[in-house]
Write a protein that holds these residues in place. Sequence first.
Motif, PDB file in Angstrom:
ATOM      1  N   PHE A 481       0.871  -1.182   0.000  1.00 62.35           N
ATOM      2  CA  PHE A 481       0.000   0.000   0.000  1.00 62.35           C
ATOM      3  C   PHE A 481       0.906   1.229   0.000  1.00 62.35           C
ATOM      4  CE2 PHE A 481      -2.500  -3.280   2.132  1.00 62.35           C
ATOM      5  CZ  PHE A 481      -3.730  -3.185   1.491  1.00 62.35           C
ATOM      6  N   GLU A 482       0.795   2.041  -0.990  1.00 64.80           N
ATOM      7  CA  GLU A 482       1.583   3.278  -1.021  1.00 64.80           C
ATOM      8  C   GLU A 482       0.652   4.478  -0.940  1.00 64.80           C
ATOM      9  OE1 GLU A 482       4.489   3.561  -4.056  1.00 64.80           O
ATOM     10  OE2 GLU A 482       5.655   1.858  -3.294  1.00 64.80           O
ATOM     11  N   ASP A 483       1.234   5.656  -0.833  1.00 61.98           N
ATOM     12  CA  ASP A 483       0.438   6.862  -0.609  1.00 61.98           C
ATOM     13  C   ASP A 483      -0.602   7.081  -1.702  1.00 61.98           C
ATOM     14  OD1 ASP A 483       1.872   7.288   1.653  1.00 61.98           O
ATOM     15  OD2 ASP A 483       3.233   8.770   0.766  1.00 61.98           O
ATOM     16  N   SER A 484      -0.186   6.845  -2.950  1.00 59.78           N
ATOM     17  CA  SER A 484      -1.075   7.180  -4.052  1.00 59.78           C
ATOM     18  C   SER A 484      -1.600   5.958  -4.793  1.00 59.78           C
ATOM     19  CB  SER A 484      -0.331   8.077  -5.071  1.00 59.78           C
ATOM     20  OG  SER A 484       0.131   9.254  -4.465  1.00 59.78           O
ATOM     21  N   ALA A 485      -1.117   4.749  -4.462  1.00 59.61           N
ATOM     22  CA  ALA A 485      -1.478   3.605  -5.297  1.00 59.61           C
ATOM     23  C   ALA A 485      -1.365   2.300  -4.537  1.00 59.61           C
ATOM     24  CB  ALA A 485      -0.567   3.561  -6.525  1.00 59.61           C
ATOM     25  N   LEU A 486      -2.096   1.310  -5.055  1.00 57.08           N
ATOM     26  CA  LEU A 486      -1.895  -0.081  -4.663  1.00 57.08           C
ATOM     27  C   LEU A 486      -0.815  -0.654  -5.572  1.00 57.08           C
ATOM     28  CD1 LEU A 486      -5.650  -1.186  -4.490  1.00 57.08           C
ATOM     29  CD2 LEU A 486      -4.199  -0.460  -2.583  1.00 57.08           C
TER      30      LEU A 486
END
Length: 563
Positions: A481-486
């Motif tokens: 899980f990243e800030d802007s995207a899976l």
Amino acid sequence: MAEVIGEFNSVSDLLLSDGSLQFAFLTLLIGIITIILVYRKFSNWILTRKFSYTRSHLSNFVRSALLPIFALILITAVNGYVQITEIFLDDQQGADTPQQIFAKILNSLNLVIIGYTTSHLIPIVIRKQNATREEKEDFIIWREKRGFGDDDNDFFHMIYKWQPPKEPPEDMNKAEFKRLLETKEGRKTLEKFRTNKGFEIGTLVPLVKDPFETWKKSEREKYEKYYQDCTSGNNQVGQKLRPGAEPNEIFSIDQWRSEKRLRYYDPVKPGARPAGYAEKQKELMPKSLTSFIPPLIFSGFLIGLLVWWNVDLFVLGTALAGLGVGIGFALKETLENLFAYLMIRKDKVFVEGDRVLIEDYNGYVHKITTRITYIRHALNESIAIFPTRQMVGTKVVNFSKEYGYVPAVIKIGTSYLNDPQQVCSILVKVGKRAMKEIVDENGRHLAVQERCPYLDNNKPSCGCDHEIVDMTQPWVLFDDFEDSALMFEMWVYVRDYGSQFKMKSNLRLMVYQEFKKHDIRIPWPIRTIYSGNQIREEKEIEKLDELRKKTYDEYGPGEMNKF
């Protein structure tokens, strides 16, 4: 040892006083110089003859044996003259006469020449045997391919006749099988047919007594035409190429065969390579252990000769050992490089052409010598030069050793609004499509797999299933899980290190197409503040939810179904 030195001193004294020995020595000296000069002219002349290209091993054998033969004849003649003159001397009693010692020296020279010649002829014979073995391997490949591209008039079927099976294969019904047998084109289709397990059907019946010899004769005729085109001007450069020129402009028959292997047995075009290419390829060929045969055999002859002269080998060995210690210290690095070279060749740590990583330098092994090793950068930016001893004293990562395949890995980020299971199923679909569709310029699949896709159409395998493949492909992971995207990863194993770059590029193109088709969104790397737009986006995404579910039902979520 002192006795031997004394014998040589007596000969030197006799040369100053005895006219017959002076005449014999002068004749020997002039004869050897004459033979060397004539041999050099003759050797250069042979290199310009067609014989040197079509029968290169025999040419090398003749050039290596001719000079020693004439030298042996000359020395034997001089030796006979010395021994005849000795008969007429009055003093035949007591210790060996200077004439006898001189004759013994001449016999020793004969033994040295025989040892030197033998040590150089044996590797030629071994190389000829290796060439014959490689020629038989080429014949097997020719038979599997049902001929090469430069064959004339369907030459394969002049040597072999395809005999259909009595019963149709499991993949074909009887009616279709009988229909295909009735026509010439249908029989050709059956001959190329492969079962779902990749096996051929039918048998090959020889139409000639010895298929291998017939094929070999055909290959020689192809080379004859290649040579004729090179020397007549009917070639790529449009001018006559000169045999024996420096740098070399024409392949010998062995180099011609090697070039065909490098080109997957495509025809070799006359004059297509620049002058000196043939010589350069010969220089870059890896040196085999046969290169160490001449010094070993010659050393054995020298030891036998010393025994014949009653030299105390223990004393000589002690002296040489002391000398060897001094030389060893002086040539420490040179000897380390030499033994490292032998270890690399023996253990096959790597060979020319392997992809390796050495001290953060990633490239291909270009050439290994007894002193230094050349590593060519993967993008041809540079060539790194390492001492060969360093190759056995540092960490070497070999990407081509044993299992040559490597993973092509791409990372993809998608919107948090998309279902990760659906994304995984779409990536599995892309991976399976890539394994079937992405091929090189010769039509071979880049991905290694348990079963070649060509077999599904009853065509011969391209070889992508010849490796031992014990992993599931494609391998799709929900990574983070990243800030802007899976974040997701997809792995597809390819046959060699260099193939991963084309595979990754094509995978990204296919992912983009499928994501666009299924409305899987790739977010921008920015923070988005939603002000009522999230509901609109969710409704837009829901429009293609049925299509994504259909893909999910067909391909599954990849590795996610294991949890």
